[in-house]
Scaffold this active site. Structure first.
Site, PDB file in Angstrom:
ATOM      1  N   TYR A 195      53.589  75.621  13.265  1.00  0.00           N
ATOM      2  CA  TYR A 195      53.831  77.053  13.471  1.00  0.00           C
ATOM      3  C   TYR A 195      55.308  77.311  13.226  1.00  0.00           C
ATOM      4  CZ  TYR A 195      53.459  81.456  16.222  1.00  0.00           C
ATOM      5  OH  TYR A 195      53.481  82.757  16.654  1.00  0.00           O
ATOM      6  N   ARG A 248      55.309  90.613   4.438  1.00  0.00           N
ATOM      7  CA  ARG A 248      56.479  90.390   5.301  1.00  0.00           C
ATOM      8  C   ARG A 248      56.215  89.156   6.152  1.00  0.00           C
ATOM      9  NH1 ARG A 248      56.446  91.736  10.614  1.00  0.00           N
ATOM     10  NH2 ARG A 248      56.433  89.490  10.579  1.00  0.00           N
ATOM     11  N   LYS A 266      48.307  80.490  12.775  1.00  0.00           N
ATOM     12  CA  LYS A 266      47.986  81.294  13.961  1.00  0.00           C
ATOM     13  C   LYS A 266      46.615  80.891  14.514  1.00  0.00           C
ATOM     14  CE  LYS A 266      51.455  84.369  14.060  1.00  0.00           C
ATOM     15  NZ  LYS A 266      52.259  84.884  15.147  1.00  0.00           N
ATOM     16  N   GLU A 338      48.494  90.384  10.641  1.00  0.00           N
ATOM     17  CA  GLU A 338      49.680  89.553  10.784  1.00  0.00           C
ATOM     18  C   GLU A 338      50.596  89.688   9.573  1.00  0.00           C
ATOM     19  OE1 GLU A 338      49.804  87.437  13.749  1.00  0.00           O
ATOM     20  OE2 GLU A 338      51.899  87.409  13.101  1.00  0.00           O
ATOM     21  N   ASP A 339      51.831  89.946   9.831  1.00  0.00           N
ATOM     22  CA  ASP A 339      52.888  89.932   8.815  1.00  0.00           C
ATOM     23  C   ASP A 339      52.614  90.854   7.627  1.00  0.00           C
ATOM     24  OD1 ASP A 339      53.917  88.227  10.643  1.00  0.00           O
ATOM     25  OD2 ASP A 339      54.244  86.543   9.300  1.00  0.00           O
ATOM     26  N   ASP A 361      49.561  91.604  15.834  1.00  0.00           N
ATOM     27  CA  ASP A 361      50.349  90.657  16.601  1.00  0.00           C
ATOM     28  C   ASP A 361      51.835  90.992  16.569  1.00  0.00           C
ATOM     29  OD1 ASP A 361      50.621  88.282  18.104  1.00  0.00           O
ATOM     30  OD2 ASP A 361      51.257  87.215  16.298  1.00  0.00           O
ATOM     31  N   ASP A 362      52.309  91.478  15.433  1.00  0.00           N
ATOM     32  CA  ASP A 362      53.746  91.727  15.289  1.00  0.00           C
ATOM     33  C   ASP A 362      54.176  92.969  16.057  1.00  0.00           C
ATOM     34  OD1 ASP A 362      54.235  89.532  13.371  1.00  0.00           O
ATOM     35  OD2 ASP A 362      52.810  90.689  12.176  1.00  0.00           O
ATOM     36  N   ASN A 503      62.316  85.544  13.240  1.00  0.00           N
ATOM     37  CA  ASN A 503      61.847  84.220  12.831  1.00  0.00           C
ATOM     38  C   ASN A 503      61.958  84.044  11.325  1.00  0.00           C
ATOM     39  OD1 ASN A 503      60.935  83.368  15.420  1.00  0.00           O
ATOM     40  ND2 ASN A 503      59.203  84.759  15.196  1.00  0.00           N
TER      41      ASN A 503
END
Ligand code: OAA
Ligand code: MG
Length: 647
Positions: A195, A248, A266, A338-339, A361-362, A503
């Site tokens: 991760y 992203r 994830k 996600e992202d 999640d973000d 991150n």
């Protein structure tokens, strides 16, 4: 694949197939038109240890007549010493079409090649006899514990994090239970490998390290056929999907199709930390192209070589995906976004929130984790949330998501409307402090944060003007909490609360060492990517990891065990409170505002129980009746990676 149910079938041979499998008897059995599997109640062949016979094939595009037995065609290979080439594979030239149908039997050699069932050297003597493994393995029989010990020793030999990542991915593709056993038993050591931060580097280099495909790739080429693509996935009972469009990836930007590392990573945490069965997890990457020139010019790039589709073309593909998912897996499958880039993330969540079980999640996961850290930190800095002032660098998904959840929690605690509580929270973006005079040009998700103030361009000046007690970095840009910024925070606060969330490590707003040094040891610091403890003036400071991984696995488990059909903000607040309650006085004494990851499965069960309880309270749960003890129920639902015995 269709299932032939019935317990007798599980213990016996397929009709016409000698026990022990087709691999030993290919000349006697050609072109089976039956695709069958020993399927247990959960849809997974032999999940409960019934791995007697598993046959899979794919004769869909059969070009030969199934009634003409190929065995009778006396084809002798000219390639490998006259071994019978019953399928004509060796004798066919490269441009000649043959049918690539395969027969795999979860017994004998194929059993060793099936990551769901393979146990390697841990197959017992009895299993080696029953499943035709004699001679295929060296004589020794070892325990899973010894396998873990050996694999950890192997992995530790690699100095380069990416090599450790690849070793872990290879293990996942070889022996799934051992992979999860390793990850669960060594979570603090291996989380940074599978991760954040290593997964970031893996995505950047995904094309060159690509071996076995993982997850489902849905590109513009599949437009109009997404339901069909979903049906190609071998598992039918999916409970969680993590999906990205790669625009992203962490703070690394557009990595296109190579973002697949993120859903895969994830979901391995969903299993390891939240106990969701691996077979119920589906990683998906939607490939609409990439605007990353480096990747477009990279020979090894694995995605569509075109610039990103946008507007209607993008929306249509996403809509087809969302519709197909619900059609194929039903109402209760959790879809975690996600992202995605900001400009799509907010819109997707708003669009599908009312009709699907979706979670970003973000936006929401990060918010819930950070709120938990803040609630815990109050025990160190004093006061209630409403007594604090918050300044964010970064007004994207994480920044505005966290800000909104804080405002909501303060509003719940004080009874003050959220429009008012938002005024305690200030955001800085790339153009400076977000203020009223910028209203006309702000993206919609920034507008609620435009308060009355003079223009301020630089973060350090914003710190001096706003005098925040909490500074949160969520801009995806590294090294932005400079010495001046941390010093300004430290001159205003006895114990400045500094969260550097971006991150991976390279994008962290400041390192743990910088935060402790520049604040002369007074900062309470946590970061999105992990940092080692720091010694300052003879004292050890332990930085916390304010990472989504604390929340999403338990959050998802809570939704699944309650059969929730929608996500509600109150569930996020419940998850935050559950996580904050797990921070002990001992943790706090070290400056830790998050509990250690070593306890994460227990923590996930606590979070799951609170989220499920909220789902029942809100009338969003469909699993009835509500279990009496939700923590015990959550724990009982969690996947264990111990080997099963095969009869
Ligand atoms: O993956 C992580 O570590 C946290 C996260 O969602 C992100 O940074 O986008
Ligand atoms: Mg993310």
């Amino acid at each position: 694949m269709f299932s032939l149910n019935g317990s007798s079938f599980l213990n016996n041979s397929l009709p016409g197939v000698p026990r022990g499998g087709l691999s030993q008897s290919r000349t006697k059995f050609a072109f089976p038109t039956v695709v069958a599997a020993a399927v247990s109640s959960n849809g997974r062949p032999g999940e409960n240890g019934n791995v007697s016979v598993l046959v899979e094939n794919n004769p869909k595009k059969e070009t030969k007549d199934a009634s003409s037995p190929v065995v009778e065609k006396e084809t002798k290979s000219k390639v490998s010493g006259g071994v019978g080439d019953v399928y004509g594979e060796d004798t066919a030239s490269e441009d000649q079409s043959i049918t690539p149908w395969t027969v795999s039997v979860a017994s004998g050699y194929p059993l060793l090649r099936d990551p769901h069932y393979n146990k390697g050297l841990a197959f017992t003597e009895k299993e080696r006899d029953a499943h035709y493994l004699r001679g295929l393995l060296p004589p020794v029989v070892v325990s899973q514990a010894l396998q873990v010990k050996k694999m950890m020793a192997n992995i530790r030999q690699y100095q380069v994090p990416l090599q450790r990542y690849m070793a872990m991915m290879d293990l996942q593709g070889r022996n799934e239970r051992l992979f999860y056993k390793l990850l669960i038993d060594n979570v603090e050591e291996l989380l940074p490998v599978v991760y954040t931060p290593t997964v970031g580097e893996a995505c950047q280099k995904y094309g060159s390290i690509f071996r076995q495909p993982q997850g489902l790739f849905i590109s513009l080429k599949e437009k109009g056929r997404i339901l069909e693509v979903l049906k190609n996935w071998p598992e039918k009972k999916i409970q969680v999907i993590v999906v990205t469009d790669g625009e992203r990836i962490l703070g690394l930007g557009d990595l296109g199709c190579q973002g697949m590392g993120i859903p895969v990573g994830k979901l391995s945490l969903y299993t390891a930390l939240g106990g969701i069965r691996p077979s119920a997890c589906l990683p998906v990457t939607i490939d609409v192209g990439t605007n990353n020139e480096t990747l477009l010019n990279d020979d090894f790039y694995i995605g569509l070589r075109q610039r990103r589709a946008t507007g209607q073309e993008y929306a249509e593909l996403l809509h087809e995906f969302m519709t197909a998912v619900k059609q194929n897996y039903g109402e209760k499958v959790l879809i975690q976004f996600e992202d995605f880039a900001n400009h799509n993330a907010f819109d997707l969540l708003a669009k599908y929130g009312p009709t699907h079980l979706v979670f970003n999640d973000d936006i929401q996961g990060t918010a819930s984790v950070v709120l938990a850290g803040l609630i815990a930190a109050l025990k160190l800095v004093g006061g209630s949330l409403a007594d604090h002032r918050f300044l964010f660098l970064g007004a994207g998904e994480a920044g505005t998501g966290i800000a909104e959840l804080i405002a909501l929690e303060i509003s719940k605690q004080t009874g003050v409307p959220v429009e008012e509580t938002r005024k305690k929270i200030w955001l800085v973006d790339s153009k400076g402090l977000i203020i009223r005079s910028r209203m006309d040009t702000l993206q919609h998700f920034k507008k609620p944060w435009a308060h009355e103030h003079e223009p301020v361009t630089h973060l350090v000046d914003a710190v001096k003007a706003i005098k925040p007690t909490v500074l949160i970095g969520s801009s995806g840009v590294g090294r932005t909490f400079t010495k001046e910024v941390v010093e300004a925070m430290s001159s205003i606060n006895k114990r400045p609360l500094i969260l550097a969330l971006s991150n991976p490590t390279s994008q962290s707003e400041c390192t743990a060492k910088e935060a402790y040094t520049w604040s002369e040891g007074r900062a309470i610091y946590a970061s999105g990517s992990p940092f080692d403890p720091v010694e300052y003036n003879g004292e050890i400071h332990v930085p916390g990891q304010a990472n989504n991984a604390y929340i999403f696995p338990g959050f998802g488990l809570g939704l699944i065990i309650s059969g929730a059909i929608r996500v509600h903000d109150d569930m996020l607040l419940a998850a935050s409170e559950a996580l904050a309650a797990q921070v002990t006085d001992e943790n706090l004494a070290k400056g830790l505002i998050f509990p250690p990851f070593s306890n994460i499965r227990k923590i996930s069960a606590q979070i799951a129980a609170k989220v499920a309880a909220k789902a029942y309270e809100l009338g969003l749960a469909t699993r009835l009746p509500e279990p009496e003890n939700l923590v015990a129920y959550a724990e009982s639902c969690m996947y264990s990676p111990s080997y099963r015995s095969y009869r």
